[in-house]
Design a protein around this motif. Structure first.
Motif, mmCIF file in Angstrom:
data_model
loop_
_atom_site.group_PDB
_atom_site.id
_atom_site.type_symbol
_atom_site.label_atom_id
_atom_site.label_comp_id
_atom_site.label_asym_id
_atom_site.label_seq_id
_atom_site.Cartn_x
_atom_site.Cartn_y
_atom_site.Cartn_z
ATOM 1 N N SER A 146 8.823 -2.896 -0.647
ATOM 2 C CA SER A 146 7.478 -2.869 -1.422
ATOM 3 C C SER A 146 7.724 -2.890 -3.099
ATOM 4 C CB SER A 146 6.693 -1.728 -0.961
ATOM 5 O OG SER A 146 6.622 -1.911 0.447
ATOM 6 N N GLN A 170 11.394 -1.917 -7.454
ATOM 7 C CA GLN A 170 11.796 -0.487 -7.557
ATOM 8 C C GLN A 170 11.975 0.220 -6.414
ATOM 9 O OE1 GLN A 170 8.982 1.608 -10.342
ATOM 10 N NE2 GLN A 170 9.356 3.176 -9.209
ATOM 11 N N PRO A 189 2.363 -8.749 -9.172
ATOM 12 C CA PRO A 189 2.912 -7.310 -9.121
ATOM 13 C C PRO A 189 2.039 -6.488 -8.189
ATOM 14 C CG PRO A 189 1.823 -7.636 -11.329
ATOM 15 C CD PRO A 189 1.852 -8.864 -10.661
ATOM 16 N N MET A 238 0.897 -7.102 -5.559
ATOM 17 C CA MET A 238 1.318 -7.384 -4.011
ATOM 18 C C MET A 238 2.208 -6.710 -3.579
ATOM 19 S SD MET A 238 0.108 -11.288 -3.613
ATOM 20 C CE MET A 238 0.492 -11.473 -1.788
ATOM 21 N N ARG A 239 3.142 -6.135 -4.404
ATOM 22 C CA ARG A 239 4.454 -5.307 -4.296
ATOM 23 C C ARG A 239 5.010 -5.757 -3.068
ATOM 24 N NH1 ARG A 239 4.994 -3.624 -7.928
ATOM 25 N NH2 ARG A 239 6.237 -2.027 -7.306
ATOM 26 N N ASP A 298 7.668 4.125 4.371
ATOM 27 C CA ASP A 298 6.157 3.199 4.676
ATOM 28 C C ASP A 298 6.509 2.610 5.850
ATOM 29 O OD1 ASP A 298 8.030 1.074 3.559
ATOM 30 O OD2 ASP A 298 6.952 0.867 1.782
ATOM 31 N N HIS A 308 6.880 -0.194 6.810
ATOM 32 C CA HIS A 308 7.405 -1.621 6.546
ATOM 33 C C HIS A 308 6.203 -1.990 5.431
ATOM 34 C CE1 HIS A 308 3.590 -3.517 8.181
ATOM 35 N NE2 HIS A 308 3.751 -2.643 9.317
ATOM 36 N N THR A 309 6.794 -3.241 4.882
ATOM 37 C CA THR A 309 5.847 -3.605 3.727
ATOM 38 C C THR A 309 4.640 -4.331 4.051
ATOM 39 O OG1 THR A 309 7.952 -3.610 2.023
ATOM 40 C CG2 THR A 309 6.155 -5.098 1.549
ATOM 41 N N ASN A 310 3.530 -4.254 3.525
ATOM 42 C CA ASN A 310 2.199 -5.057 3.863
ATOM 43 C C ASN A 310 2.688 -6.163 4.289
ATOM 44 O OD1 ASN A 310 0.008 -6.697 2.897
ATOM 45 N ND2 ASN A 310 -0.906 -4.723 2.640
ATOM 46 N N ALA A 313 0.605 -9.451 2.992
ATOM 47 C CA ALA A 313 1.308 -9.973 1.721
ATOM 48 C C ALA A 313 2.438 -10.679 1.833
ATOM 49 C CB ALA A 313 1.561 -8.714 0.758
ATOM 50 N N LEU A 359 -4.485 -8.812 -8.389
ATOM 51 C CA LEU A 359 -2.857 -9.111 -8.162
ATOM 52 C C LEU A 359 -2.180 -8.673 -9.354
ATOM 53 C CD1 LEU A 359 -3.765 -13.032 -7.769
ATOM 54 C CD2 LEU A 359 -2.899 -11.276 -5.740
ATOM 55 N N TYR A 389 -0.753 -5.155 -11.706
ATOM 56 C CA TYR A 389 -0.455 -3.753 -11.245
ATOM 57 C C TYR A 389 -1.660 -2.607 -11.342
ATOM 58 C CZ TYR A 389 4.644 -4.194 -12.456
ATOM 59 O OH TYR A 389 6.112 -4.688 -12.313
ATOM 60 N N SER A 392 0.452 4.248 1.408
ATOM 61 C CA SER A 392 0.643 3.000 1.929
ATOM 62 C C SER A 392 1.068 3.656 3.512
ATOM 63 C CB SER A 392 2.291 2.539 1.363
ATOM 64 O OG SER A 392 1.974 2.163 -0.026
ATOM 65 N N GLN A 406 3.065 8.036 4.957
ATOM 66 C CA GLN A 406 3.811 8.305 3.713
ATOM 67 C C GLN A 406 3.378 9.431 3.054
ATOM 68 O OE1 GLN A 406 2.499 5.790 -0.050
ATOM 69 N NE2 GLN A 406 4.824 4.997 0.327
ATOM 70 N N GLY A 464 -0.864 -3.402 10.035
ATOM 71 C CA GLY A 464 -0.010 -4.133 9.155
ATOM 72 C C GLY A 464 -0.444 -4.039 7.619
ATOM 73 N N MET A 465 -1.562 -3.774 7.323
ATOM 74 C CA MET A 465 -1.988 -3.538 5.770
ATOM 75 C C MET A 465 -1.476 -2.263 5.214
ATOM 76 S SD MET A 465 -5.690 -5.323 5.997
ATOM 77 C CE MET A 465 -6.305 -5.048 4.436
ATOM 78 N N ARG A 466 -1.253 -1.414 6.000
ATOM 79 C CA ARG A 466 -0.372 -0.300 5.454
ATOM 80 C C ARG A 466 -1.335 0.534 4.391
ATOM 81 N NH1 ARG A 466 1.040 1.367 8.802
ATOM 82 N NH2 ARG A 466 2.669 2.669 7.778
ATOM 83 N N ASN A 486 -0.114 -1.678 -2.025
ATOM 84 C CA ASN A 486 -0.540 -3.112 -2.322
ATOM 85 C C ASN A 486 -2.217 -3.224 -2.624
ATOM 86 O OD1 ASN A 486 -2.038 -5.390 -0.947
ATOM 87 N ND2 ASN A 486 0.019 -6.004 -0.661
ATOM 88 N N LEU A 487 -2.425 -3.889 -3.742
ATOM 89 C CA LEU A 487 -3.797 -3.785 -4.234
ATOM 90 C C LEU A 487 -4.885 -4.567 -3.546
ATOM 91 C CD1 LEU A 487 -5.249 -2.170 -6.604
ATOM 92 C CD2 LEU A 487 -4.557 -3.611 -8.108
ATOM 93 N N PRO A 488 -4.611 -5.998 -3.294
ATOM 94 C CA PRO A 488 -5.509 -6.703 -2.571
ATOM 95 C C PRO A 488 -5.863 -5.974 -1.192
ATOM 96 C CG PRO A 488 -3.753 -8.125 -3.369
ATOM 97 C CD PRO A 488 -3.307 -6.666 -3.776
#
Lengths: 392, 392
Positions: free
Chosen positions: A98, A101, A239, A241-242, A264, A266-268, A271, B63, B65, B98, B102, B240-242, B268-270
């Motif tokens: 994600s 970093q 950025p 969308m991480r 976490d 898994h990552t989104n 995305a 999209l 930060y 997330s 988390q 899945g969107m966490r 994840n911002l979106p």
């Protein structure tokens, strides 16, 4: 109620940059403080279309839980993306994270016990110092030259401190913009082998090159055991969308996976699928040249303004790419102390001290050129140069 | 190279469920192992449309930060979402995370030093035991009754162990499906106050109620200092969107924010923006009743099959909602040992032992009913009941 926080958490303050972000929300302030790509660079309509297309078609699986190591089609797309950087990796040799970093945090989870030494460049990416603090690692700074870490100092500190990890941003480093030379890339791997150190090569900026030839990743000089390579699409796609990727030896990858399960899961997933398509459809290749051209113009505008508005006593780096220029002011000027005066003149930067692991660097600052157009760069630099001129 | 991993990481293995997921990728296997919502429940077209609409309109900011504490419009949307659960919170009193899991990891970062005791239900959510292990916390199990933790045992263990945290899933608990009674909800807060313990109320299942009246969250009985409330939209919109949310006292929230800066910068911002719109447009309210009706049918089908195919010696919980039924087999049957035999008969479950912090529970198992239709539930339960019948 008096909370019994973990002892080391009672002294950690927030990441300095993220605190500054809050201050400079005012749009009148010209901010050179961020590390953000230009918002106009985002392929927002293409990304919007891909989200819609993928979710309409396979929302059942993309909205469901996914695998901790990442969405397989994204791993497939990452193979050529990494190969372009000189990083050879199979789908099984990487994990989706994600944001780049996160790789550093997961590496700390896998390796660090309180008091363990991590070598970092001096200065280094400040978020890494924050991560190290949360893990109670002891950062030790290695001197830098214009072409990367000082090898003699690096070897001396490997010998003296027996570090577990050496953290490097070899290309267009954050915060200095410096790039490590080819010779040094080979040399750091040799030293890592000699002293049994794992290198984290954090490489999120390398696609942002405005002049000169790309250098192969440090990872390309490794025998597959000593370098963990981490990068992201934050600077070239989005950025927010991480999404990042880490390439590591199998034994390390297993530990990172176990750590990520806790962090976490898994990552989104949507995305990840969208990034795979953005890469597969060549959207980055199509759009990036124009973005780089604009960043190049902005970097030159900032360097020019430095010459025009700043006293000669101020030294700056001359990056070949990336997002940052690094300033060293005459001793005695404390860039943290004068920050409020800069904000009063409607300009912001990041004071340099938080990038140093040893409490020094009071007379330094980081400037970002990518997020402001040239008119605002000129205006902001005139204000900042004026302030510094009065202080010198 | 011999890697110098952190000592405690050399003995931690992966989360048992995620390892099982890999085994049961074969679609012929009827899996009662997951904890996944039904894929048909996802509002994939609505979500696809919202992604497109939001990114077309404000991709520049979505999209880019974002803030570590979360996307403000999502926090606004979370206020009534939380109020429905009996949780009073302002936008400033929460952080977007997330996934709900988390929150637990961040709480450990904030509070835990090696050896610190965390009280958990016995059995408890296995991922939490994994998280606690990565932080070197010492989990101590509190006995459960059908209406939640045994209060006498809880007080005894608070007195004896001086735990920093009590972790509870009071509603449709994972793995047992049990719900804590109203009286006990009040009582655990009183005990937390008496002994200076922070309660984590993990509440991701509460909207999945198939019978009976909803109970107020434990958080509603707190004076604002002792309960950290965490929930997510994974079970009602998309895992899945966490995306999850944590409500905590200001002092704790600051530590969680500092920890999250290190872990993934921000969620994840979106996805945050899309979830806000899904909530604001009432899509959950519109779709959830039909989903709950289907889950209810599936739960009844599984309970009925238990009566039909399983020997009388097998005990099971009778949940009012959630995703799981919990089985206790006669002593001597080891559900981990017989797992390969079940997979041979094309049926999978999660062995119960990993849900216990003390190495017991060999004769237990968790069954999920939400991810299989009633035909597959009947067939899978016939196979599993047959196997267990042979062993009793």
């Amino acid at each position: 109620m008096e909370y019994r926080f973990a002892t080391h958490m009672t002294t950690i303050t927030g990441n300095a940059i993220r605190e500054i972000f809050k201050l400079v929300g005012n749009p009148e302030i010209i901010s050179f403080a961020g590390g953000m790509p230009s918002a106009e660079s985002f392929a927002k309509h293409e990304i919007a279309d891909i989200y819609k297309e993928l979710l309409d078609e396979k929302g059942e699986s993309l909205l469901q839980y996914g695998a901790t190591d990442g969405y397989y089609p994204l791993k497939v797309a990452m193979v050529p993306f990494l190969a372009d950087k000189g990083v050879t990796a199979t789908e099984d040799g990487m994990m989706i994270v994600s944001g780049s970093q996160q790789s550093i945090d997961l590496m700390c989870r896998a390796f660090i016990e309180p008091g363990d030494v991590v070598l970092v460049e001096r200065p280094t990416y400040l978020a890494v110092l924050h991560i190290l603090a949360t893990h109670q690692a002891k950062p030790v700074g290695v001197e830098m030259q214009d072409d990367g870490v000082d090898l003699a100092d690096l070897e001396e500190k490997m010998r003296a401190h027996r570090p577990k990890i050496l953290y490097l941003v070899p290309t267009f480093q954050n915060p200095t913009g410096r790039t490590m030379s080819l010779e040094k890339r080979k040399a750091v791997v040799a030293l890592a082998k000699k002293y049994g150190v794992v290198i984290i090569e954090d490489d999120p900026y390398r696609d942002l090159r405005y002049r000169g030839e790309a250098l192969p990743a440090i990872h390309s000089f490794d025998d597959g055991a000593h370098v963990v390579y981490s990068t992201s699409v934050s600077k070239i796609i989005s950025p927010g969308m991480r999404v990042g990727v880490v390439v590591a030896p199998p034994e390390i990858l297993r530990k990172l996976n176990i750590a990520k399960q806790a962090v976490d899961v898994h990552t989104n997933l949507p995305a990840q699928a969208v990034i795979a398509e953005v890469l597969n459809r060549g959207i980055v290749e199509k759009r990036l040249p124009a973005v780089l051209e604009e960043y190049k113009v902005r970097m030159h505008a900032m360097l020019e303004a430095l010459g025009k508005y700043f006293p000669q006593e101020v030294k700056c780096t001359q990056p070949d790419g990336g997002l940052f220029i690094w300033l060293e002011l005459p001793e005695g000027i404390d860039t943290t102390a004068i920050f409020p005066q800069a904000v009063e003149r409607n300009v912001a930067y990041v004071p340099g001290a938080p990038f140093f692991c040893d409490g020094t660097g009071q007379n330094t600052m980081r400037l970002n050129f990518s997020a402001s157009n040239i008119e605002r760069i000129d205006r902001g630099m005139a204000a900042l140069g004026g302030l510094i001129g009065e202080l010198v």
